[in-house]
Scaffold this motif. Structure first.
Motif, mmCIF file in Angstrom:
data_model
loop_
_atom_site.group_PDB
_atom_site.id
_atom_site.type_symbol
_atom_site.label_atom_id
_atom_site.label_comp_id
_atom_site.label_asym_id
_atom_site.label_seq_id
_atom_site.Cartn_x
_atom_site.Cartn_y
_atom_site.Cartn_z
ATOM 1 N N ILE A 27 0.831 -1.212 0.000
ATOM 2 C CA ILE A 27 0.000 0.000 0.000
ATOM 3 C C ILE A 27 0.858 1.251 0.000
ATOM 4 O O ILE A 27 0.526 2.241 -0.650
ATOM 5 C CB ILE A 27 -0.945 -0.013 1.229
ATOM 6 N N ASP A 28 1.968 1.218 0.710
ATOM 7 C CA ASP A 28 2.778 2.412 0.989
ATOM 8 C C ASP A 28 2.970 3.327 -0.221
ATOM 9 O O ASP A 28 2.719 4.515 -0.142
ATOM 10 C CB ASP A 28 4.127 1.987 1.568
ATOM 11 N N LYS A 29 3.400 2.811 -1.323
ATOM 12 C CA LYS A 29 3.691 3.662 -2.490
ATOM 13 C C LYS A 29 2.725 3.445 -3.657
ATOM 14 O O LYS A 29 2.893 4.021 -4.719
ATOM 15 C CB LYS A 29 5.116 3.386 -2.983
ATOM 16 N N ASN A 30 1.709 2.606 -3.458
ATOM 17 C CA ASN A 30 0.875 2.202 -4.587
ATOM 18 C C ASN A 30 -0.601 2.529 -4.446
ATOM 19 O O ASN A 30 -1.367 2.282 -5.369
ATOM 20 C CB ASN A 30 1.025 0.687 -4.808
ATOM 21 N N VAL A 31 -1.016 3.047 -3.306
ATOM 22 C CA VAL A 31 -2.437 3.295 -3.069
ATOM 23 C C VAL A 31 -2.666 4.794 -2.901
ATOM 24 O O VAL A 31 -1.978 5.452 -2.123
ATOM 25 C CB VAL A 31 -2.917 2.506 -1.824
ATOM 26 N N THR A 32 -3.645 5.309 -3.642
ATOM 27 C CA THR A 32 -3.987 6.723 -3.599
ATOM 28 C C THR A 32 -5.089 6.969 -2.572
ATOM 29 O O THR A 32 -5.661 6.029 -2.010
ATOM 30 C CB THR A 32 -4.498 7.183 -4.975
ATOM 31 N N GLU A 33 -5.413 8.223 -2.364
ATOM 32 C CA GLU A 33 -6.507 8.559 -1.449
ATOM 33 C C GLU A 33 -7.821 7.968 -1.953
ATOM 34 O O GLU A 33 -8.607 7.437 -1.175
ATOM 35 C CB GLU A 33 -6.614 10.079 -1.310
ATOM 36 N N SER A 34 -8.053 8.025 -3.252
ATOM 37 C CA SER A 34 -9.273 7.434 -3.826
ATOM 38 C C SER A 34 -9.301 5.924 -3.596
ATOM 39 O O SER A 34 -10.351 5.350 -3.316
ATOM 40 C CB SER A 34 -9.352 7.710 -5.329
ATOM 41 N N ASP A 35 -8.133 5.289 -3.716
ATOM 42 C CA ASP A 35 -8.047 3.850 -3.445
ATOM 43 C C ASP A 35 -8.430 3.553 -1.996
ATOM 44 O O ASP A 35 -9.109 2.568 -1.715
ATOM 45 C CB ASP A 35 -6.635 3.323 -3.721
ATOM 46 N N TRP A 36 -7.971 4.395 -1.067
ATOM 47 C CA TRP A 36 -8.317 4.194 0.344
ATOM 48 C C TRP A 36 -9.827 4.264 0.553
ATOM 49 O O TRP A 36 -10.392 3.468 1.306
ATOM 50 C CB TRP A 36 -7.629 5.231 1.235
ATOM 51 N N ILE A 37 -10.470 5.201 -0.128
ATOM 52 C CA ILE A 37 -11.932 5.315 -0.012
ATOM 53 C C ILE A 37 -12.585 4.032 -0.526
ATOM 54 O O ILE A 37 -13.495 3.480 0.099
ATOM 55 C CB ILE A 37 -12.460 6.544 -0.788
ATOM 56 N N GLU A 38 -12.078 3.524 -1.656
ATOM 57 C CA GLU A 38 -12.609 2.275 -2.210
ATOM 58 C C GLU A 38 -12.354 1.102 -1.256
ATOM 59 O O GLU A 38 -13.231 0.262 -1.044
ATOM 60 C CB GLU A 38 -11.985 2.006 -3.582
ATOM 61 N N ILE A 39 -11.159 1.046 -0.677
ATOM 62 C CA ILE A 39 -10.847 -0.001 0.294
ATOM 63 C C ILE A 39 -11.837 0.068 1.455
ATOM 64 O O ILE A 39 -12.324 -0.954 1.944
ATOM 65 C CB ILE A 39 -9.395 0.130 0.798
ATOM 66 N N GLY A 40 -12.137 1.284 1.897
ATOM 67 C CA GLY A 40 -13.093 1.463 2.992
ATOM 68 C C GLY A 40 -14.450 0.882 2.671
ATOM 69 O O GLY A 40 -15.060 0.185 3.497
ATOM 70 N N PHE A 41 -14.945 1.146 1.466
ATOM 71 C CA PHE A 41 -16.254 0.606 1.075
ATOM 72 C C PHE A 41 -16.199 -0.913 0.905
ATOM 73 O O PHE A 41 -17.120 -1.617 1.296
ATOM 74 C CB PHE A 41 -16.763 1.277 -0.205
ATOM 75 N N LEU A 42 -15.096 -1.421 0.321
ATOM 76 C CA LEU A 42 -14.961 -2.867 0.115
ATOM 77 C C LEU A 42 -14.945 -3.638 1.435
ATOM 78 O O LEU A 42 -15.511 -4.726 1.545
ATOM 79 C CB LEU A 42 -13.672 -3.186 -0.647
#
Length: 195
Positions: A25-40
């Motif tokens: 995650i450290d260098k590969n996940v964006t803020e939008s990705d975090w939001i998606e992870i949250g919903f998933l």
């Protein structure tokens, strides 16, 4: 690699899972990705309300990675299925596979209910071992036809590692046949074997 035995194979310990996923995650996940992870993972409130995670990401703060590890542990502990959701999330899965193929194979095997046998070769590479571990799982769960590609990848990685260990040079992107030919023609232990 920190692991524990499960049946006849190896499973990653909780801490190793958190490290592997967090590093991906450290260098590969964006803020939008975090939001998606949250919903998933049904942890969107946890992510949005975390006092430092997204702010640290935005500003590139040194404490970001620590917050990632903390949050991944909480998400995994909240529901067992979240591990699979994280590994299946494309930016995370792709990064794990690139950074630590052995851990990726172990995670995939655990998620599919299989165990990854410990494969020990005298000469190897992480990619070769990961491919052979995946082949074993595929063989057990889906039959021989499914495992052929992974076995070929494992053999290819082994041949490349054997050439590297012996200092044998080869062209860019060699085939398994080219590597085998280079080994048989140039490896000192294979010279003068007779007819």
């Amino acid at each position: 690699m920190v692991a524990r035995r499960s049946g006849e194979g190896v499973m990653l310990e909780r801490g190793k899972k958190i490290l592997v996923i967090g590093n991906a995650i450290d260098k590969n996940v964006t803020e939008s990705d975090w939001i998606e992870i949250g919903f998933l993972t049904n942890s969107d409130d946890l992510i949005k309300k975390h006092p430092r995670l997204l702010r640290s990401l935005r500003w590139g703060d040194d404490d970001y990675k620590g917050h990632v590890f903390e949050l991944i542990g909480t998400i995994i502990d909240a529901a067992p299925e979240n591990l699979g959701l994280l590994v299946d999330f494309e930016p995370i899965g792709r990064a794990i596979e690139a950074q630590d193929p052995g851990a990726y194979a172990e995670l995939r095997a655990e998620l599919s209910g299989g165990a990854v046998a410990e494969v020990v070769l005298a000469t190897s590479s992480h990619a070769a071992l990961a491919a052979l571990a995946e082949a074993q799982t595929l063989l057990r769960e889906h039959g021989a036809e499914s495992a052929v590609d992974r076995i070929h990848t494992g053999l290819h990685g082994y041949l490349r590692a054997a050439c590297d260990a012996a200092g044998i040079t080869y062209n860019n992107d060699p085939t398994a046949n080219q590597l085998l030919r280079a080994l048989t023609e140039q490896h000192p232990n294979l010279a003068n074997l007779g007819a």
